[in-house]
Design a protein around this motif. Structure first.
Motif, PDB file in Angstrom:
ATOM      1  N   VAL A  96      31.056  40.404  30.875  1.00  0.00           N
ATOM      2  CA  VAL A  96      32.445  40.825  31.080  1.00  0.00           C
ATOM      3  C   VAL A  96      32.746  40.827  32.579  1.00  0.00           C
ATOM      4  N   MET A  97      33.671  39.957  32.968  1.00  0.00           N
ATOM      5  CA  MET A  97      33.979  39.780  34.393  1.00  0.00           C
ATOM      6  C   MET A  97      35.179  40.638  34.798  1.00  0.00           C
ATOM      7  N   ALA A  98      34.909  41.921  35.036  1.00  0.00           N
ATOM      8  CA  ALA A  98      36.001  42.823  35.419  1.00  0.00           C
ATOM      9  C   ALA A  98      36.206  42.894  36.929  1.00  0.00           C
ATOM     10  N   ALA A  99      35.292  42.331  37.701  1.00  0.00           N
ATOM     11  CA  ALA A  99      35.411  42.424  39.171  1.00  0.00           C
ATOM     12  C   ALA A  99      36.611  41.639  39.679  1.00  0.00           C
ATOM     13  N   ALA A 100      37.181  42.131  40.762  1.00  0.00           N
ATOM     14  CA  ALA A 100      38.215  41.396  41.493  1.00  0.00           C
ATOM     15  C   ALA A 100      37.487  40.557  42.536  1.00  0.00           C
ATOM     16  N   ALA A 102      37.192  37.694  45.318  1.00  0.00           N
ATOM     17  CA  ALA A 102      38.058  37.060  46.337  1.00  0.00           C
ATOM     18  C   ALA A 102      38.193  35.570  46.047  1.00  0.00           C
ATOM     19  N   ASP A 103      39.424  35.084  46.022  1.00  0.00           N
ATOM     20  CA  ASP A 103      39.654  33.648  45.811  1.00  0.00           C
ATOM     21  C   ASP A 103      39.309  32.846  47.059  1.00  0.00           C
ATOM     22  N   TYR A 104      39.461  33.485  48.217  1.00  0.00           N
ATOM     23  CA  TYR A 104      39.228  32.793  49.495  1.00  0.00           C
ATOM     24  C   TYR A 104      38.319  33.608  50.402  1.00  0.00           C
ATOM     25  N   ASN A 130      36.649  30.197  47.339  1.00  0.00           N
ATOM     26  CA  ASN A 130      35.365  30.591  46.761  1.00  0.00           C
ATOM     27  C   ASN A 130      35.179  29.897  45.423  1.00  0.00           C
ATOM     28  N   PRO A 131      33.936  29.788  44.963  1.00  0.00           N
ATOM     29  CA  PRO A 131      33.726  29.263  43.607  1.00  0.00           C
ATOM     30  C   PRO A 131      34.331  30.214  42.577  1.00  0.00           C
ATOM     31  N   ASP A 132      34.782  29.661  41.470  1.00  0.00           N
ATOM     32  CA  ASP A 132      35.267  30.485  40.358  1.00  0.00           C
ATOM     33  C   ASP A 132      34.052  30.825  39.489  1.00  0.00           C
ATOM     34  N   VAL A 133      33.616  32.056  39.575  1.00  0.00           N
ATOM     35  CA  VAL A 133      32.374  32.471  38.913  1.00  0.00           C
ATOM     36  C   VAL A 133      32.524  32.363  37.396  1.00  0.00           C
ATOM     37  N   LEU A 134      33.638  32.862  36.893  1.00  0.00           N
ATOM     38  CA  LEU A 134      33.885  32.872  35.452  1.00  0.00           C
ATOM     39  C   LEU A 134      33.945  31.448  34.891  1.00  0.00           C
ATOM     40  N   ALA A 135      34.753  30.601  35.509  1.00  0.00           N
ATOM     41  CA  ALA A 135      34.872  29.221  35.025  1.00  0.00           C
ATOM     42  C   ALA A 135      33.527  28.508  35.105  1.00  0.00           C
ATOM     43  N   GLY A 151      36.863  37.268  30.431  1.00  0.00           N
ATOM     44  CA  GLY A 151      37.507  37.379  31.743  1.00  0.00           C
ATOM     45  C   GLY A 151      38.570  38.449  31.743  1.00  0.00           C
ATOM     46  N   PHE A 152      39.052  38.774  32.926  1.00  0.00           N
ATOM     47  CA  PHE A 152      40.193  39.674  33.098  1.00  0.00           C
ATOM     48  C   PHE A 152      41.330  38.877  33.708  1.00  0.00           C
ATOM     49  N   ALA A 153      42.539  39.236  33.365  1.00  0.00           N
ATOM     50  CA  ALA A 153      43.702  38.644  34.022  1.00  0.00           C
ATOM     51  C   ALA A 153      44.560  39.794  34.530  1.00  0.00           C
ATOM     52  N   GLU A 169      47.726  31.365  29.782  1.00  0.00           N
ATOM     53  CA  GLU A 169      47.520  30.226  30.690  1.00  0.00           C
ATOM     54  C   GLU A 169      46.131  30.293  31.330  1.00  0.00           C
ATOM     55  N   LYS A 170      45.788  31.501  31.770  1.00  0.00           N
ATOM     56  CA  LYS A 170      44.499  31.709  32.435  1.00  0.00           C
ATOM     57  C   LYS A 170      43.346  31.456  31.468  1.00  0.00           C
ATOM     58  N   LEU A 171      43.519  31.908  30.242  1.00  0.00           N
ATOM     59  CA  LEU A 171      42.520  31.717  29.191  1.00  0.00           C
ATOM     60  C   LEU A 171      42.279  30.222  28.964  1.00  0.00           C
ATOM     61  N   ALA A 172      43.356  29.466  28.933  1.00  0.00           N
ATOM     62  CA  ALA A 172      43.256  28.023  28.716  1.00  0.00           C
ATOM     63  C   ALA A 172      42.552  27.357  29.904  1.00  0.00           C
ATOM     64  N   ARG A 173      42.868  27.824  31.090  1.00  0.00           N
ATOM     65  CA  ARG A 173      42.289  27.237  32.312  1.00  0.00           C
ATOM     66  C   ARG A 173      40.806  27.564  32.438  1.00  0.00           C
ATOM     67  N   LYS A 174      40.441  28.808  32.110  1.00  0.00           N
ATOM     68  CA  LYS A 174      39.054  29.256  32.327  1.00  0.00           C
ATOM     69  C   LYS A 174      38.158  28.953  31.126  1.00  0.00           C
ATOM     70  N   ARG A 175      38.770  28.769  29.948  1.00  0.00           N
ATOM     71  CA  ARG A 175      38.042  28.450  28.725  1.00  0.00           C
ATOM     72  C   ARG A 175      37.019  29.523  28.330  1.00  0.00           C
TER      73      ARG A 175
HETATM   74  N1  CTP Z   1      37.142  35.234  38.848  1.00  0.00           N
HETATM   75  C1  CTP Z   1      35.920  34.677  39.140  1.00  0.00           C
HETATM   76  N2  CTP Z   1      35.739  34.014  40.331  1.00  0.00           N
HETATM   77  C2  CTP Z   1      36.749  33.898  41.210  1.00  0.00           C
HETATM   78  C3  CTP Z   1      38.019  34.455  40.912  1.00  0.00           C
HETATM   79  C4  CTP Z   1      38.172  35.126  39.715  1.00  0.00           C
HETATM   80  O1  CTP Z   1      35.004  34.769  38.338  1.00  0.00           O
HETATM   81  N3  CTP Z   1      36.531  33.254  42.355  1.00  0.00           N
HETATM   82  C5  CTP Z   1      37.300  35.894  37.550  1.00  0.00           C
HETATM   83  C6  CTP Z   1      37.715  37.351  37.613  1.00  0.00           C
HETATM   84  O2  CTP Z   1      36.583  38.196  37.622  1.00  0.00           O
HETATM   85  C7  CTP Z   1      38.516  37.523  36.325  1.00  0.00           C
HETATM   86  C8  CTP Z   1      39.104  36.150  36.092  1.00  0.00           C
HETATM   87  O3  CTP Z   1      38.314  35.232  36.861  1.00  0.00           O
HETATM   88  O4  CTP Z   1      37.683  37.825  35.235  1.00  0.00           O
HETATM   89  C9  CTP Z   1      40.532  35.992  36.467  1.00  0.00           C
HETATM   90  O5  CTP Z   1      40.700  36.357  37.808  1.00  0.00           O
HETATM   91  P1  CTP Z   1      42.125  36.212  38.442  1.00  0.00           P
HETATM   92  O6  CTP Z   1      42.073  36.557  39.897  1.00  0.00           O
HETATM   93  O7  CTP Z   1      43.090  36.951  37.571  1.00  0.00           O
HETATM   94  O8  CTP Z   1      42.388  34.630  38.220  1.00  0.00           O
HETATM   95  P2  CTP Z   1      42.390  33.393  39.203  1.00  0.00           P
HETATM   96  O9  CTP Z   1      41.885  32.226  38.420  1.00  0.00           O
HETATM   97  O10 CTP Z   1      41.682  33.709  40.459  1.00  0.00           O
HETATM   98  O11 CTP Z   1      43.933  33.134  39.435  1.00  0.00           O
HETATM   99  P3  CTP Z   1      44.995  33.906  40.388  1.00  0.00           P
HETATM  100  O12 CTP Z   1      44.270  34.869  41.263  1.00  0.00           O
HETATM  101  O13 CTP Z   1      45.681  32.822  41.114  1.00  0.00           O
HETATM  102  O14 CTP Z   1      45.914  34.625  39.406  1.00  0.00           O
END
Ligand code: CTP
Ligand code: CA
Length: 234
Positions: A96-100, A102-104, A130-135, A151-153, A169-175
């Motif tokens: 369960v990816m509840a962490a916030a 950082a995208d950058y 940053n890499p998208d950990v969930l995806a 995932g969390f949105a 949308e996020k669900l579709a993108r992250k699968r």
């Molecule tokens: N997440 C992740 N790795 C990242 C960014 C987000 O694993 N680099 C995970 C979060 O833990 C969460 C999910 O992805 O479970 C959605 O995060 P969110 O920030 O809502 O989505 P993003 O894809 O980053 O889109 P945006 O911030 O543009 O809404």
């Protein structure tokens, strides 16, 4: 051979939860962070522990205490979190990816404290993604891996319909297999005791809606997810 556990129970299950907000260093004394308190993730870890799971809590910066009885892995950056999650999710039943996360992050980390320039100069920071950990977890999961990835949105949506649309949308993108949608804002949710969430399945259907304390919402989410796990085979 399949073992039927008590319904909703997580005994014998391995659960990985991420919580809190990552921090990306700029220099030895500064970072880019976010307003996540970690409270919801901590409650999810506690709820999974209470149901008998073996829990790894991958904790970025937390503003609340971590629960007892979980295996706590502290991380700082998104890259650290990714490494810890990949290591912990090996053989996990539920992630369960509840962490916030950082995208950058700053393109460069200064070895020395960044000094203030002359009076009128601004400062431009260059950031890289940053890499998208969930995806990444979802795409590297092998076809015979029964683990469930959630995932969390967190969205600043104007209303419930807009929130659900963004979450789908996020669900579709992250699968991922499920997504937990919740509304965030300047004074909603972050650090608070209470929240309102909608758990959506892979197909975008509403599985559970829950509002109340983050503890009671965590119980509802974990009960629904526990019920969705495939039966373990021996
Ligand atoms: N997440 C992740 N790795 C990242 C960014 C987000 O694993 N680099 C995970 C979060 O833990 C969460 C999910 O992805 O479970 C959605 O995060 P969110 O920030 O809502 O989505 P993003 O894809 O980053 O889109 P945006 O911030 O543009 O809404
Ligand atoms: Ca993001």
């Amino acid at each position: 051979l399949a073992v039927a556990g008590r319904s909703g129970s997580l005994s014998g299950r391995r659960v990985v939860v991420t919580a809190g907000g990552t921090r990306e260093p700029l220099d030895p004394v500064r970072f880019l962070g976010n307003r996540s308190s970690g409270r919801q993730g901590v409650e999810l870890a506690r709820a999974a522990r209470d149901r008998g799971a073996e829990v790894v809590l991958v904790a970025a910066h937390l503003e609340v205490p971590a629960p007892a009885g979980v295996d706590l892995v502290r991380v700082e950056t998104a890259a650290d979190l990714q490494e810890a999650v990949i290591a912990a999710s090996h053989r996990a039943d539920l992630v369960v990816m509840a962490a916030a996360v950082a995208d950058y992050r700053p393109a460069e980390v200064s070895e020395q404290k960044i000094k203030k320039r002359s009076a009128d100069d601004g400062l431009v920071l260059e950031l890289v993604q940053n890499p998208d950990v969930l995806a990444g977890l979802v795409s590297s999961r092998s076809p015979d891996d029964p683990s469930v990835i959630v995932g969390f949105a967190a969205e600043t949506a104007p209303d419930r319909d807009a929130l659900l649309a963004l979450a789908r949308e996020k669900l579709a993108r992250k699968r991922c297999d499920f997504i937990v949608a919740n509304r965030v804002g300047w004074d909603e949710v972050f650090g608070r005791e209470t929240t309102e969430v909608v758990l959506l399945s892979r197909a975008g259907d509403i599985v559970v809606e829950s509002s109340g304390t983050k503890a009671s919402v965590a119980d509802a989410i974990i009960d629904a997810l526990a019920g969705s796990l495939p039966r373990p085979s021996l």
